[in-house]
Write a protein that holds these residues in place. Structure first.
Motif, PDB file in Angstrom:
ATOM      1  N   ILE A  32      12.877  20.121  18.636  1.00 39.65           N
ATOM      2  CA  ILE A  32      13.747  19.138  19.281  1.00 39.65           C
ATOM      3  C   ILE A  32      13.334  17.720  18.893  1.00 39.65           C
ATOM      4  O   ILE A  32      14.181  16.861  18.617  1.00 39.65           O
ATOM      5  N   ALA A  33      12.010  17.486  18.847  1.00 38.27           N
ATOM      6  CA  ALA A  33      11.518  16.158  18.452  1.00 38.27           C
ATOM      7  C   ALA A  33      11.978  15.813  17.033  1.00 38.27           C
ATOM      8  O   ALA A  33      12.365  14.668  16.758  1.00 38.27           O
ATOM      9  N   LEU A  34      11.964  16.791  16.132  1.00 41.12           N
ATOM     10  CA  LEU A  34      12.403  16.551  14.749  1.00 41.12           C
ATOM     11  C   LEU A  34      13.907  16.325  14.686  1.00 41.12           C
ATOM     12  O   LEU A  34      14.386  15.452  13.945  1.00 41.12           O
ATOM     13  N   ILE A  35      14.671  17.091  15.474  1.00 41.42           N
ATOM     14  CA  ILE A  35      16.127  16.891  15.522  1.00 41.42           C
ATOM     15  C   ILE A  35      16.429  15.484  16.031  1.00 41.42           C
ATOM     16  O   ILE A  35      17.302  14.785  15.511  1.00 41.42           O
ATOM     17  N   ASP A  36      15.676  15.047  17.043  1.00 41.47           N
ATOM     18  CA  ASP A  36      15.840  13.693  17.586  1.00 41.47           C
ATOM     19  C   ASP A  36      15.555  12.634  16.531  1.00 41.47           C
ATOM     20  O   ASP A  36      16.071  11.514  16.615  1.00 41.47           O
ATOM     21  N   LEU A  37      14.713  12.980  15.539  1.00 42.14           N
ATOM     22  CA  LEU A  37      14.399  12.046  14.454  1.00 42.14           C
ATOM     23  C   LEU A  37      15.373  12.198  13.274  1.00 42.14           C
ATOM     24  O   LEU A  37      15.141  11.676  12.194  1.00 42.14           O
ATOM     25  N   GLY A  38      16.454  12.954  13.487  1.00 43.93           N
ATOM     26  CA  GLY A  38      17.523  13.023  12.496  1.00 43.93           C
ATOM     27  C   GLY A  38      17.481  14.203  11.544  1.00 43.93           C
ATOM     28  O   GLY A  38      18.249  14.245  10.583  1.00 43.93           O
ATOM     29  N   ILE A  39      16.592  15.173  11.793  1.00 44.06           N
ATOM     30  CA  ILE A  39      16.512  16.339  10.905  1.00 44.06           C
ATOM     31  C   ILE A  39      17.555  17.378  11.341  1.00 44.06           C
ATOM     32  O   ILE A  39      17.693  17.675  12.519  1.00 44.06           O
ATOM     33  N   ASP A  40      18.278  17.935  10.369  1.00 45.47           N
ATOM     34  CA  ASP A  40      19.283  18.967  10.642  1.00 45.47           C
ATOM     35  C   ASP A  40      18.599  20.216  11.194  1.00 45.47           C
ATOM     36  O   ASP A  40      17.676  20.753  10.592  1.00 45.47           O
ATOM     37  N   GLU A  41      19.094  20.693  12.339  1.00 51.02           N
ATOM     38  CA  GLU A  41      18.437  21.835  12.977  1.00 51.02           C
ATOM     39  C   GLU A  41      18.497  23.109  12.138  1.00 51.02           C
ATOM     40  O   GLU A  41      17.682  24.016  12.316  1.00 51.02           O
ATOM     41  N   ASN A  42      19.452  23.182  11.193  1.00 53.83           N
ATOM     42  CA  ASN A  42      19.537  24.371  10.334  1.00 53.83           C
ATOM     43  C   ASN A  42      18.366  24.484   9.362  1.00 53.83           C
ATOM     44  O   ASN A  42      18.176  25.518   8.735  1.00 53.83           O
ATOM     45  N   ARG A  43      17.591  23.415   9.243  1.00 54.88           N
ATOM     46  CA  ARG A  43      16.419  23.424   8.353  1.00 54.88           C
ATOM     47  C   ARG A  43      15.163  23.822   9.096  1.00 54.88           C
ATOM     48  O   ARG A  43      14.092  23.914   8.499  1.00 54.88           O
ATOM     49  N   LEU A  44      15.280  24.057  10.412  1.00 52.41           N
ATOM     50  CA  LEU A  44      14.104  24.255  11.259  1.00 52.41           C
ATOM     51  C   LEU A  44      14.197  25.584  11.983  1.00 52.41           C
ATOM     52  O   LEU A  44      15.200  25.889  12.622  1.00 52.41           O
ATOM     53  N   ASN A  45      13.133  26.364  11.895  1.00 51.67           N
ATOM     54  CA  ASN A  45      13.074  27.631  12.617  1.00 51.67           C
ATOM     55  C   ASN A  45      11.823  27.609  13.492  1.00 51.67           C
ATOM     56  O   ASN A  45      10.718  27.460  12.971  1.00 51.67           O
ATOM     57  N   ALA A  46      11.989  27.708  14.807  1.00 48.21           N
ATOM     58  CA  ALA A  46      10.847  27.644  15.726  1.00 48.21           C
ATOM     59  C   ALA A  46      10.485  29.048  16.199  1.00 48.21           C
ATOM     60  O   ALA A  46      11.334  29.775  16.712  1.00 48.21           O
ATOM     61  N   VAL A  47       9.224  29.433  16.007  1.00 46.10           N
ATOM     62  CA  VAL A  47       8.767  30.779  16.373  1.00 46.10           C
ATOM     63  C   VAL A  47       7.476  30.677  17.176  1.00 46.10           C
ATOM     64  O   VAL A  47       6.562  29.940  16.806  1.00 46.10           O
ATOM     65  N   GLY A  48       7.394  31.428  18.268  1.00 49.11           N
ATOM     66  CA  GLY A  48       6.167  31.470  19.063  1.00 49.11           C
ATOM     67  C   GLY A  48       5.375  32.739  18.782  1.00 49.11           C
ATOM     68  O   GLY A  48       5.887  33.837  18.953  1.00 49.11           O
ATOM     69  N   TYR A  49       4.145  32.585  18.322  1.00 49.38           N
ATOM     70  CA  TYR A  49       3.297  33.730  17.992  1.00 49.38           C
ATOM     71  C   TYR A  49       2.230  34.008  19.051  1.00 49.38           C
ATOM     72  O   TYR A  49       1.427  34.937  18.892  1.00 49.38           O
ATOM     73  N   GLY A  50       2.195  33.203  20.117  1.00 47.40           N
ATOM     74  CA  GLY A  50       1.198  33.432  21.159  1.00 47.40           C
ATOM     75  C   GLY A  50      -0.212  33.360  20.617  1.00 47.40           C
ATOM     76  O   GLY A  50      -0.551  32.468  19.845  1.00 47.40           O
ATOM     77  N   GLU A  51      -1.024  34.343  21.015  1.00 49.28           N
ATOM     78  CA  GLU A  51      -2.435  34.343  20.638  1.00 49.28           C
ATOM     79  C   GLU A  51      -2.721  35.222  19.419  1.00 49.28           C
ATOM     80  O   GLU A  51      -3.868  35.531  19.124  1.00 49.28           O
ATOM     81  N   ASP A  52      -1.662  35.635  18.695  1.00 51.14           N
ATOM     82  CA  ASP A  52      -1.829  36.633  17.622  1.00 51.14           C
ATOM     83  C   ASP A  52      -2.551  36.120  16.380  1.00 51.14           C
ATOM     84  O   ASP A  52      -3.112  36.911  15.627  1.00 51.14           O
ATOM     85  N   PHE A  53      -2.521  34.811  16.135  1.00 49.38           N
ATOM     86  CA  PHE A  53      -3.079  34.274  14.887  1.00 49.38           C
ATOM     87  C   PHE A  53      -4.066  33.143  15.144  1.00 49.38           C
ATOM     88  O   PHE A  53      -3.802  31.992  14.794  1.00 49.38           O
ATOM     89  N   PRO A  54      -5.224  33.450  15.745  1.00 53.76           N
ATOM     90  CA  PRO A  54      -6.210  32.394  15.959  1.00 53.76           C
ATOM     91  C   PRO A  54      -6.796  31.907  14.641  1.00 53.76           C
ATOM     92  O   PRO A  54      -6.902  32.672  13.686  1.00 53.76           O
TER      93      PRO A  54
END
Length: 110
Positions: free
Chosen positions: A65-87
């Motif tokens: 959302i912060a990047l979209i607010d700075l003018g980046i097209d949301e189609n270029r951004l994929n947000a994924v939550g991995y939790g604690e799987d990749f320390p």
């Protein structure tokens, strides 16, 4: 990439110094309009896995959302939550690690 975005524990709020990193990422994306990135959220191992997955997803989304607010097209951004799987560091005896509470950027396409 060495650019990391950090969060307060149990929070999805980006720290002030991390806002600068988000602005730098936005500049890189603006300078390279074909790049697509995955914004991956990570937590330390404290707390339940399902809660950590949710927190990490919310953190990744808040950066998106912060990047979209700075003018980046949301189609270029994929947000994924991995939790604690990749320390990337060893949590302490209480499962705490500021280093593991982070959002990383991975280039997924050009």
């Amino acid at each position: 990439s060495a650019k990391k975005i950090n969060f307060e524990r149990r929070s999805t709020a980006i720290t002030a110094e991390s806002k600068t990193v988000v602005e730098e990422i936005a500049k890189i994306l603006n300078d390279n309009p074909t790049l697509k990135v995955e914004i991956s959220g990570h937590t330390d191992s404290r707390g339940s896995d399902s809660l950590n997955k949710k927190i990490s997803q919310d953190r990744a989304t808040s950066v998106k959302i912060a990047l979209i607010d700075l003018g980046i097209d949301e189609n270029r951004l994929n947000a994924v939550g991995y939790g604690e799987d990749f320390p990337i560091a060893k949590d302490d005896e209480n499962g705490l690690s500021e280093i593991n509470r982070r959002v990383d950027f991975n280039i997924i396409g050009e």
